[in-house]
Design a protein around this motif. Structure first.
Motif, PDB file in Angstrom:
ATOM      1  N   ALA A 194      52.426  72.603  63.046  1.00  0.00           N
ATOM      2  CA  ALA A 194      52.483  71.686  61.895  1.00  0.00           C
ATOM      3  C   ALA A 194      52.078  70.264  62.263  1.00  0.00           C
ATOM      4  N   SER A 195      51.399  70.081  63.418  1.00  0.00           N
ATOM      5  CA  SER A 195      50.980  68.720  63.777  1.00  0.00           C
ATOM      6  C   SER A 195      49.735  68.290  63.022  1.00  0.00           C
ATOM      7  N   SER A 196      48.987  69.257  62.460  1.00  0.00           N
ATOM      8  CA  SER A 196      47.737  68.913  61.764  1.00  0.00           C
ATOM      9  C   SER A 196      47.394  70.019  60.767  1.00  0.00           C
ATOM     10  N   GLY A 197      46.366  69.759  59.977  1.00  0.00           N
ATOM     11  CA  GLY A 197      45.761  70.789  59.134  1.00  0.00           C
ATOM     12  C   GLY A 197      46.699  71.445  58.130  1.00  0.00           C
ATOM     13  N   ILE A 198      46.553  72.750  57.991  1.00  0.00           N
ATOM     14  CA  ILE A 198      47.274  73.504  56.959  1.00  0.00           C
ATOM     15  C   ILE A 198      48.783  73.461  57.202  1.00  0.00           C
ATOM     16  N   GLY A 199      49.200  73.626  58.453  1.00  0.00           N
ATOM     17  CA  GLY A 199      50.635  73.639  58.761  1.00  0.00           C
ATOM     18  C   GLY A 199      51.299  72.337  58.352  1.00  0.00           C
ATOM     19  N   LEU A 218      54.542  81.147  60.344  1.00  0.00           N
ATOM     20  CA  LEU A 218      53.924  81.165  61.676  1.00  0.00           C
ATOM     21  C   LEU A 218      52.438  80.889  61.483  1.00  0.00           C
ATOM     22  N   ASN A 219      52.086  79.645  61.712  1.00  0.00           N
ATOM     23  CA  ASN A 219      50.776  79.135  61.277  1.00  0.00           C
ATOM     24  C   ASN A 219      49.795  78.910  62.421  1.00  0.00           C
ATOM     25  N   ILE A 220      50.279  78.958  63.673  1.00  0.00           N
ATOM     26  CA  ILE A 220      49.397  78.596  64.796  1.00  0.00           C
ATOM     27  C   ILE A 220      48.188  79.525  64.864  1.00  0.00           C
ATOM     28  N   GLY A 239      56.052  71.748  71.974  1.00  0.00           N
ATOM     29  CA  GLY A 239      55.992  72.766  73.020  1.00  0.00           C
ATOM     30  C   GLY A 239      54.790  73.664  72.832  1.00  0.00           C
ATOM     31  N   ASP A 240      54.529  74.459  73.864  1.00  0.00           N
ATOM     32  CA  ASP A 240      53.377  75.361  73.834  1.00  0.00           C
ATOM     33  C   ASP A 240      53.849  76.759  73.438  1.00  0.00           C
ATOM     34  N   ALA A 241      53.362  77.258  72.317  1.00  0.00           N
ATOM     35  CA  ALA A 241      53.801  78.561  71.805  1.00  0.00           C
ATOM     36  C   ALA A 241      53.250  79.731  72.611  1.00  0.00           C
ATOM     37  N   LEU A 242      52.406  79.443  73.603  1.00  0.00           N
ATOM     38  CA  LEU A 242      51.996  80.526  74.510  1.00  0.00           C
ATOM     39  C   LEU A 242      53.137  80.864  75.468  1.00  0.00           C
ATOM     40  N   ALA A 282      54.547  72.155  67.536  1.00  0.00           N
ATOM     41  CA  ALA A 282      53.147  72.073  67.998  1.00  0.00           C
ATOM     42  C   ALA A 282      53.205  71.413  69.376  1.00  0.00           C
ATOM     43  N   ARG A 283      52.049  71.217  70.002  1.00  0.00           N
ATOM     44  CA  ARG A 283      52.055  70.581  71.332  1.00  0.00           C
ATOM     45  C   ARG A 283      51.946  69.057  71.241  1.00  0.00           C
ATOM     46  N   ARG A 284      51.211  68.537  70.247  1.00  0.00           N
ATOM     47  CA  ARG A 284      50.955  67.086  70.194  1.00  0.00           C
ATOM     48  C   ARG A 284      52.143  66.361  69.558  1.00  0.00           C
ATOM     49  N   ASN A 285      52.993  65.805  70.419  1.00  0.00           N
ATOM     50  CA  ASN A 285      54.260  65.228  69.963  1.00  0.00           C
ATOM     51  C   ASN A 285      54.071  64.031  69.027  1.00  0.00           C
ATOM     52  N   ASP A 333      35.900  87.203  68.090  1.00  0.00           N
ATOM     53  CA  ASP A 333      37.208  87.170  68.762  1.00  0.00           C
ATOM     54  C   ASP A 333      38.316  86.805  67.775  1.00  0.00           C
ATOM     55  N   TYR A 334      37.993  85.917  66.837  1.00  0.00           N
ATOM     56  CA  TYR A 334      38.978  85.456  65.841  1.00  0.00           C
ATOM     57  C   TYR A 334      39.334  86.584  64.865  1.00  0.00           C
ATOM     58  N   THR A 335      38.313  87.274  64.327  1.00  0.00           N
ATOM     59  CA  THR A 335      38.608  88.359  63.374  1.00  0.00           C
ATOM     60  C   THR A 335      39.416  89.456  64.065  1.00  0.00           C
ATOM     61  N   PRO A 386      43.995  82.455  53.620  1.00  0.00           N
ATOM     62  CA  PRO A 386      43.112  81.464  52.987  1.00  0.00           C
ATOM     63  C   PRO A 386      41.652  81.839  53.223  1.00  0.00           C
ATOM     64  N   GLY A 387      40.798  81.335  52.328  1.00  0.00           N
ATOM     65  CA  GLY A 387      39.355  81.372  52.605  1.00  0.00           C
ATOM     66  C   GLY A 387      39.060  80.197  53.528  1.00  0.00           C
ATOM     67  N   PHE A 388      38.004  79.433  53.237  1.00  0.00           N
ATOM     68  CA  PHE A 388      37.665  78.299  54.099  1.00  0.00           C
ATOM     69  C   PHE A 388      38.422  77.054  53.642  1.00  0.00           C
ATOM     70  N   VAL A 389      39.059  76.391  54.606  1.00  0.00           N
ATOM     71  CA  VAL A 389      39.855  75.196  54.305  1.00  0.00           C
ATOM     72  C   VAL A 389      39.283  74.034  55.105  1.00  0.00           C
ATOM     73  N   ASP A 390      39.137  72.894  54.438  1.00  0.00           N
ATOM     74  CA  ASP A 390      38.579  71.711  55.088  1.00  0.00           C
ATOM     75  C   ASP A 390      39.652  71.030  55.936  1.00  0.00           C
ATOM     76  N   THR A 391      39.728  71.376  57.214  1.00  0.00           N
ATOM     77  CA  THR A 391      40.661  70.727  58.141  1.00  0.00           C
ATOM     78  C   THR A 391      39.858  70.095  59.273  1.00  0.00           C
ATOM     79  N   ALA A 392      40.498  69.200  60.023  1.00  0.00           N
ATOM     80  CA  ALA A 392      39.783  68.557  61.139  1.00  0.00           C
ATOM     81  C   ALA A 392      39.279  69.609  62.122  1.00  0.00           C
ATOM     82  N   ALA A 408      41.572  89.076  66.536  1.00  0.00           N
ATOM     83  CA  ALA A 408      42.960  88.611  66.725  1.00  0.00           C
ATOM     84  C   ALA A 408      43.719  88.605  65.403  1.00  0.00           C
ATOM     85  N   LYS A 409      43.064  88.140  64.352  1.00  0.00           N
ATOM     86  CA  LYS A 409      43.740  88.078  63.048  1.00  0.00           C
ATOM     87  C   LYS A 409      43.999  89.491  62.512  1.00  0.00           C
ATOM     88  N   SER A 410      43.086  90.426  62.752  1.00  0.00           N
ATOM     89  CA  SER A 410      43.370  91.773  62.239  1.00  0.00           C
ATOM     90  C   SER A 410      44.472  92.437  63.050  1.00  0.00           C
TER      91      SER A 410
HETATM   92  N1  LIG Z   1      40.725  75.897  58.405  1.00  0.00           N
HETATM   93  C1  LIG Z   1      40.368  77.048  57.886  1.00  0.00           C
HETATM   94  O1  LIG Z   1      39.278  77.181  57.285  1.00  0.00           O
HETATM   95  C2  LIG Z   1      41.284  78.246  57.965  1.00  0.00           C
HETATM   96  C3  LIG Z   1      41.003  79.344  57.155  1.00  0.00           C
HETATM   97  C4  LIG Z   1      41.836  80.455  57.208  1.00  0.00           C
HETATM   98  C5  LIG Z   1      42.905  80.475  58.069  1.00  0.00           C
HETATM   99  N2  LIG Z   1      43.159  79.402  58.872  1.00  0.00           N
HETATM  100  C6  LIG Z   1      44.309  79.469  59.758  1.00  0.00           C
HETATM  101  O2  LIG Z   1      45.207  78.417  59.436  1.00  0.00           O
HETATM  102  C7  LIG Z   1      45.938  78.033  60.601  1.00  0.00           C
HETATM  103  C8  LIG Z   1      45.836  76.522  60.786  1.00  0.00           C
HETATM  104  O3  LIG Z   1      44.486  76.162  60.981  1.00  0.00           O
HETATM  105  P1  LIG Z   1      43.937  74.668  60.752  1.00  0.00           P
HETATM  106  O4  LIG Z   1      42.546  74.779  60.268  1.00  0.00           O
HETATM  107  O5  LIG Z   1      44.941  73.900  59.992  1.00  0.00           O
HETATM  108  O6  LIG Z   1      43.824  74.153  62.269  1.00  0.00           O
HETATM  109  P2  LIG Z   1      44.673  73.099  63.149  1.00  0.00           P
HETATM  110  O7  LIG Z   1      44.808  71.813  62.428  1.00  0.00           O
HETATM  111  O8  LIG Z   1      44.028  73.110  64.493  1.00  0.00           O
HETATM  112  O9  LIG Z   1      46.095  73.778  63.206  1.00  0.00           O
HETATM  113  C9  LIG Z   1      46.525  74.559  64.284  1.00  0.00           C
HETATM  114  C10 LIG Z   1      47.932  74.130  64.637  1.00  0.00           C
HETATM  115  O10 LIG Z   1      48.419  74.994  65.666  1.00  0.00           O
HETATM  116  C11 LIG Z   1      48.875  74.192  66.751  1.00  0.00           C
HETATM  117  N3  LIG Z   1      48.655  74.940  67.993  1.00  0.00           N
HETATM  118  C12 LIG Z   1      47.500  75.452  68.464  1.00  0.00           C
HETATM  119  N4  LIG Z   1      47.704  76.068  69.639  1.00  0.00           N
HETATM  120  C13 LIG Z   1      49.029  75.922  69.909  1.00  0.00           C
HETATM  121  C14 LIG Z   1      49.859  76.328  70.985  1.00  0.00           C
HETATM  122  N5  LIG Z   1      49.370  77.013  72.033  1.00  0.00           N
HETATM  123  N6  LIG Z   1      51.174  76.008  70.952  1.00  0.00           N
HETATM  124  C15 LIG Z   1      51.681  75.310  69.917  1.00  0.00           C
HETATM  125  N7  LIG Z   1      50.952  74.898  68.863  1.00  0.00           N
HETATM  126  C16 LIG Z   1      49.637  75.215  68.869  1.00  0.00           C
HETATM  127  C17 LIG Z   1      48.078  72.887  66.675  1.00  0.00           C
HETATM  128  O11 LIG Z   1      48.803  71.804  67.191  1.00  0.00           O
HETATM  129  P3  LIG Z   1      48.701  71.202  68.688  1.00  0.00           P
HETATM  130  O12 LIG Z   1      47.242  71.154  69.037  1.00  0.00           O
HETATM  131  O13 LIG Z   1      49.350  69.859  68.516  1.00  0.00           O
HETATM  132  O14 LIG Z   1      49.484  72.132  69.543  1.00  0.00           O
HETATM  133  C18 LIG Z   1      47.986  72.716  65.152  1.00  0.00           C
HETATM  134  O15 LIG Z   1      49.152  72.091  64.665  1.00  0.00           O
HETATM  135  C19 LIG Z   1      45.347  78.840  61.756  1.00  0.00           C
HETATM  136  O16 LIG Z   1      46.136  79.990  61.979  1.00  0.00           O
HETATM  137  C20 LIG Z   1      43.983  79.251  61.240  1.00  0.00           C
HETATM  138  O17 LIG Z   1      43.531  80.435  61.852  1.00  0.00           O
HETATM  139  C21 LIG Z   1      42.369  78.273  58.838  1.00  0.00           C
END
Ligand SMILES: NC(=O)c1ccc[n+]([C@@H]2O[C@H](COP(=O)([O-])OP(=O)(O)OC[C@H]3O[C@@H](n4cnc5c(N)ncnc54)[C@H](OP(=O)(O)O)[C@@H]3O)[C@@H](O)[C@H]2O)c1
Length: 260
Positions: free
Chosen positions: A13-18, A88-90, A61-64, A36-39, A154-156, A188-194, A158-160
């Motif tokens: 939840a540090s960025s994007g959709i989360g 669970l959004n990572i 923390g690192d979710a790995l 997330a990792r980026r405090n 690789d992404y498809t 989601p379809g395509f989302v405009d995130t960083a 993992a997601k499947s």
């Molecule tokens: N954008 C799209 O078009 C789209 C479309 C469909 C689905 N999605 C899915 O939506 C989710 C969010 O994507 P997003 O586009 O919003 O990208 P994002 O901003 O990069 O979000 C990913 C989040 O996961 C965290 N993260 C990544 N690796 C991590 C780790 N090892 N441990 C802990 N936290 C971790 C990142 O934070 P830190 O880097 O701070 O750890 C960040 O908060 C993803 O699952 C993506 O597959 C995205």
């Protein structure tokens, strides 16, 4: 499921959709734990959540690392006694080429999208089985989960894997009588995130983070099994699922850049 006065976990939840989903939920008097990792980014999201009237615990923390997930879940139980909604959004899906991507990159994609989910799923499921009230695990999947897509092999994959694991979990919850636990996958379809901006992957019908959060909240309220949006992409994906392989290949390759 109602989403006010709930104990909510949102990973990534540090960025994007989360982050956008956390901010949207903060308007409904919830207790929200974000990870997330980026405090620094987590702290800034936490500030906004509190300004909107919800309680917030950021947890860097690192979710790995499975120990990180165990700690977050056990601290939530110590503090709140229950978890109502876990999102669970990572995940991440930078462009990739199955013919040239190094082994480590392919495996890292699986770890980021699949292992991080399982690391949280396990302690959450052990906890939720003991709870008596209705609760939900929702996973941020993608519409890139039903068939192979060039630039996203690789992404498809993992997601499947994540989708099929949770589909099975849903069946087994029913089989073993845990009817109070809802398992949802969000597509989601395509989302405009960083993270996705300018990555070179064609993104038709792209929507904003805020619009995505609206769809996510609607899916939680309706307890959808699969929350697939926006409608235009949902239709295109449905078409892809029933298309013969030759046609699917032709359509997808017509959208694929010549070089990557
Ligand atoms: N954008 C799209 O078009 C789209 C479309 C469909 C689905 N999605 C899915 O939506 C989710 C969010 O994507 P997003 O586009 O919003 O990208 P994002 O901003 O990069 O979000 C990913 C989040 O996961 C965290 N993260 C990544 N690796 C991590 C780790 N090892 N441990 C802990 N936290 C971790 C990142 O934070 P830190 O880097 O701070 O750890 C960040 O908060 C993803 O699952 C993506 O597959 C995205």
């Amino acid at each position: 499921m109602e989403y006010s006065k709930k104990v909510v976990l949102i990973t990534g939840a540090s960025s994007g959709i989360g982050r956008a989903v956390a901010i949207a939920l903060s308007q409904y008097n919830n207790s929200i734990v974000i990870t997330a990792r980026r405090n620094d980014l987590l702290e800034s999201a936490a500030g906004e959540i509190r300004e909107n009237g919800s309680e917030c615990m950021p947890y860097a923390g690192d979710a790995l690392d499975p120990a990180h997930a165990d700690r977050v879940v056990s601290e939530m139980i110590n503090k709140f006694g229950r978890i109502d909604i876990a999102i669970l959004n990572i995940g991440q899906g930078p462009p990739s080429n199955t013919l040239t991507a190094p082994r480590e990159k392919i495996l890292h994609c699986m770890r980021t999208n699949y292992d991080t989910m399982i690391n949280f799923y396990y302690p959450l499921m052990q906890q939720m089985k003991q709870q008596k009230t209705r609760c939900m695990i929702a996973h941020m999947n993608s519409q890139a989960t039903y068939f192979g897509i060039p630039m996203q092999g690789d992404y498809t994959a993992a997601k499947s894997a994540a989708r099929i694991f949770l589909e099975t979990a849903r069946m087994e919850l029913k089989h073993f009588g845990y009817n109070h636990i809802v398992i949802q996958t969000i597509h989601p379809g395509f989302v405009d995130t960083a993270a996705s901006r300018g990555d070179g992957i064609p993104a038709p019908n792209q929507i904003s983070e805020e619009k995505t959060a609206e769809y996510v909240l609607k899916g939680i309220k309706k307890e959808m099994r699969e929350n697939i949006f926006p409608p235009g992409m949902k239709f295109a994906t449905k078409f892809g699922k029933i298309s013969p392989y030759w046609l699917l290949t032709k359509v997808l390759l017509s959208q694929t850049p010549e070089k990557y």
